[in-house]
Write a protein that holds these residues in place. Structure first.
Motif, PDB file in Angstrom:
ATOM      1  N   VAL A  97       0.829  -1.199   0.000  1.00  0.00           N
ATOM      2  CA  VAL A  97       0.000   0.000   0.000  1.00  0.00           C
ATOM      3  C   VAL A  97       0.866   1.253   0.000  1.00  0.00           C
ATOM      4  N   ALA A  98       1.918   1.246   0.821  1.00  0.00           N
ATOM      5  CA  ALA A  98       2.806   2.418   0.901  1.00  0.00           C
ATOM      6  C   ALA A  98       3.408   2.738  -0.465  1.00  0.00           C
ATOM      7  N   SER A  99       3.787   1.701  -1.216  1.00  0.00           N
ATOM      8  CA  SER A  99       4.392   1.933  -2.528  1.00  0.00           C
ATOM      9  C   SER A  99       3.398   2.505  -3.527  1.00  0.00           C
ATOM     10  N   ARG A 100       2.099   2.307  -3.277  1.00  0.00           N
ATOM     11  CA  ARG A 100       1.075   2.794  -4.198  1.00  0.00           C
ATOM     12  C   ARG A 100       0.487   4.146  -3.791  1.00  0.00           C
ATOM     13  N   LEU A 101       0.787   4.592  -2.579  1.00  0.00           N
ATOM     14  CA  LEU A 101       0.280   5.894  -2.135  1.00  0.00           C
ATOM     15  C   LEU A 101       1.130   7.043  -2.654  1.00  0.00           C
ATOM     16  N   GLY A 102       2.312   6.756  -3.129  1.00  0.00           N
ATOM     17  CA  GLY A 102       3.158   7.816  -3.658  1.00  0.00           C
ATOM     18  C   GLY A 102       4.507   7.853  -2.990  1.00  0.00           C
ATOM     19  N   GLY A 112       7.600   8.725  -0.817  1.00  0.00           N
ATOM     20  CA  GLY A 112       7.761   9.172   0.569  1.00  0.00           C
ATOM     21  C   GLY A 112       7.139   8.247   1.590  1.00  0.00           C
ATOM     22  N   TRP A 113       6.052   7.583   1.260  1.00  0.00           N
ATOM     23  CA  TRP A 113       5.392   6.712   2.221  1.00  0.00           C
ATOM     24  C   TRP A 113       6.212   5.448   2.454  1.00  0.00           C
ATOM     25  N   SER A 114       6.315   5.056   3.708  1.00  0.00           N
ATOM     26  CA  SER A 114       6.996   3.821   4.070  1.00  0.00           C
ATOM     27  C   SER A 114       6.168   3.099   5.118  1.00  0.00           C
ATOM     28  N   ALA A 115       6.428   1.818   5.317  1.00  0.00           N
ATOM     29  CA  ALA A 115       5.627   1.006   6.227  1.00  0.00           C
ATOM     30  C   ALA A 115       6.517   0.281   7.215  1.00  0.00           C
ATOM     31  N   THR A 116       6.049   0.167   8.438  1.00  0.00           N
ATOM     32  CA  THR A 116       6.721  -0.620   9.469  1.00  0.00           C
ATOM     33  C   THR A 116       5.658  -1.457  10.174  1.00  0.00           C
ATOM     34  N   SER A 117       6.007  -2.686  10.473  1.00  0.00           N
ATOM     35  CA  SER A 117       5.085  -3.562  11.190  1.00  0.00           C
ATOM     36  C   SER A 117       5.339  -3.456  12.682  1.00  0.00           C
ATOM     37  N   ARG A 118       4.309  -3.755  13.449  1.00  0.00           N
ATOM     38  CA  ARG A 118       4.393  -3.684  14.899  1.00  0.00           C
ATOM     39  C   ARG A 118       4.018  -5.034  15.490  1.00  0.00           C
ATOM     40  N   ARG A 119       4.568  -5.308  16.644  1.00  0.00           N
ATOM     41  CA  ARG A 119       4.243  -6.547  17.326  1.00  0.00           C
ATOM     42  C   ARG A 119       2.781  -6.535  17.760  1.00  0.00           C
ATOM     43  N   SER A 120       2.280  -7.704  17.994  1.00  0.00           N
ATOM     44  CA  SER A 120       0.916  -7.807  18.494  1.00  0.00           C
ATOM     45  C   SER A 120       0.789  -7.042  19.801  1.00  0.00           C
ATOM     46  N   PRO A 121      -0.306  -6.292  19.995  1.00  0.00           N
ATOM     47  CA  PRO A 121      -0.477  -5.558  21.254  1.00  0.00           C
ATOM     48  C   PRO A 121      -0.489  -6.466  22.471  1.00  0.00           C
ATOM     49  N   TYR A 122      -0.840  -7.729  22.285  1.00  0.00           N
ATOM     50  CA  TYR A 122      -0.853  -8.657  23.416  1.00  0.00           C
ATOM     51  C   TYR A 122       0.554  -9.081  23.812  1.00  0.00           C
ATOM     52  N   ALA A 123       1.539  -8.704  22.977  1.00  0.00           N
ATOM     53  CA  ALA A 123       2.930  -9.014  23.306  1.00  0.00           C
ATOM     54  C   ALA A 123       3.676  -7.794  23.822  1.00  0.00           C
TER      55      ALA A 123
END
Length: 265
Positions: free
Chosen positions: A26-31, A33-44
């Motif tokens: 999605v970040a690559s298709r928004l234009g 500058g956009w980049s993406a980072t994943s986050r751990r599960s909130p339960y962790a």
């Protein structure tokens, strides 16, 4: 032409890749500058089972994101970041594996939104092409940028040219940057700094072994562009920017005892 927001019939054998992969696409298709980072599960991340980045989402107290957070199970989250200090929060929609929720996050340097009405979170199909189209066609990104500009005007006032370099509780450097231009200078491609979605402050990407040189380099860069730099060992939020107070008018002149006001000449 197929409506990008309309779901197609779901095959029982349909499987989806991880949210981290979807967010990168999605970040690559928004234009640029956009980049993406994943986050751990909130339960962790803690015993309470919630992601600290959720508290900076505009839609966290009402709307579809609020309802989803109440019923969310252990699952992956992701954050999209733009160098101007914009961030979007992504999570799987509970009970609907074909959908992903996208919520606007407060811009860099802002930790409260006052009365500004933020953009409502939206649900997008779990297909990067259609998801990016939905975010544009519903004008979600446009509404988000407008809300970010409004909340900035509410809280930044005349301090937009100020940048505070402080320290976290563990001694690592943090930067409270308010200007979009200053954020772009710090977060440009290849920069050692990143925008932390939990705090809205900039921190180093890697270990802080060479942090002092990186702080000096960043301060020199911003100072060269005319920004006022504050260096402190305290947390940057101790220097939270407040609206300027209205000047108090001087008291009216008082006549000495026994004197009366005569006619003006």
């Amino acid at each position: 032409m197929t409506n990008p927001g309309k779901e197609q019939p779901l095959d029982a054998s349909t499987t989806y890749g991880p949210l981290s992969q979807f967010s990168q696409q999605v970040a690559s298709r928004l234009g640029a500058g956009w980049s993406a980072t994943s986050r751990r599960s909130p339960y962790a991340t803690g015993p309470r089972g919630w992601d600290p980045a959720e508290k900076r989402s505009w839609d966290r107290e009402d709307g579809v994101l609020w309802r989803a957070l109440r019923h969310a199970e252990d699952g992956e989250r992701a954050v999209l970041t733009h160098p101007h200090g914009y961030q979007l929060y992504l999570m799987e929609r509970p009970g609907r594996p074909r959908q992903v929720l996208v919520a606007g996050v407060l811009p860099a340097g802002i930790n409260s939104y006052g009365v500004t009405e933020g953009p409502a979170a939206i649900s997008v199909p779990r297909d990067s092409v259609r998801a990016a189209a939905v975010m544009r066609h519903r004008r979600f990104l446009w509404h988000y940028r407008v809300a970010a500009a409004r909340v900035s005007r509410e809280t930044r006032f005349g301090e937009v040219n100020s940048v505070v370099f402080g320290r976290d509780l563990d001694g690592t450097p943090l930067i409270n940057v308010l200007s979009q231009h200053a954020a772009r200078l710090l977060l440009q491609h290849g920069s050692p700094w990143l925008l932390d979605p939990e705090s809205g402050l900039c921190r180093l990407r890697g270990p802080a072994g060479d942090s002092e040189n990186l702080v000096r380099s960043a301060a020199t860069l911003l100072r060269a562009y005319g920004y006022a730099i504050t260096l402190t060992s305290a947390h940057p939020w101790k220097y939270a920017f407040r609206p300027p107070t209205k000047p108090v008018p001087p008291p009216a002149p008082v006549l000495p005892p026994g004197r009366t006001a005569g006619p003006t000449r």
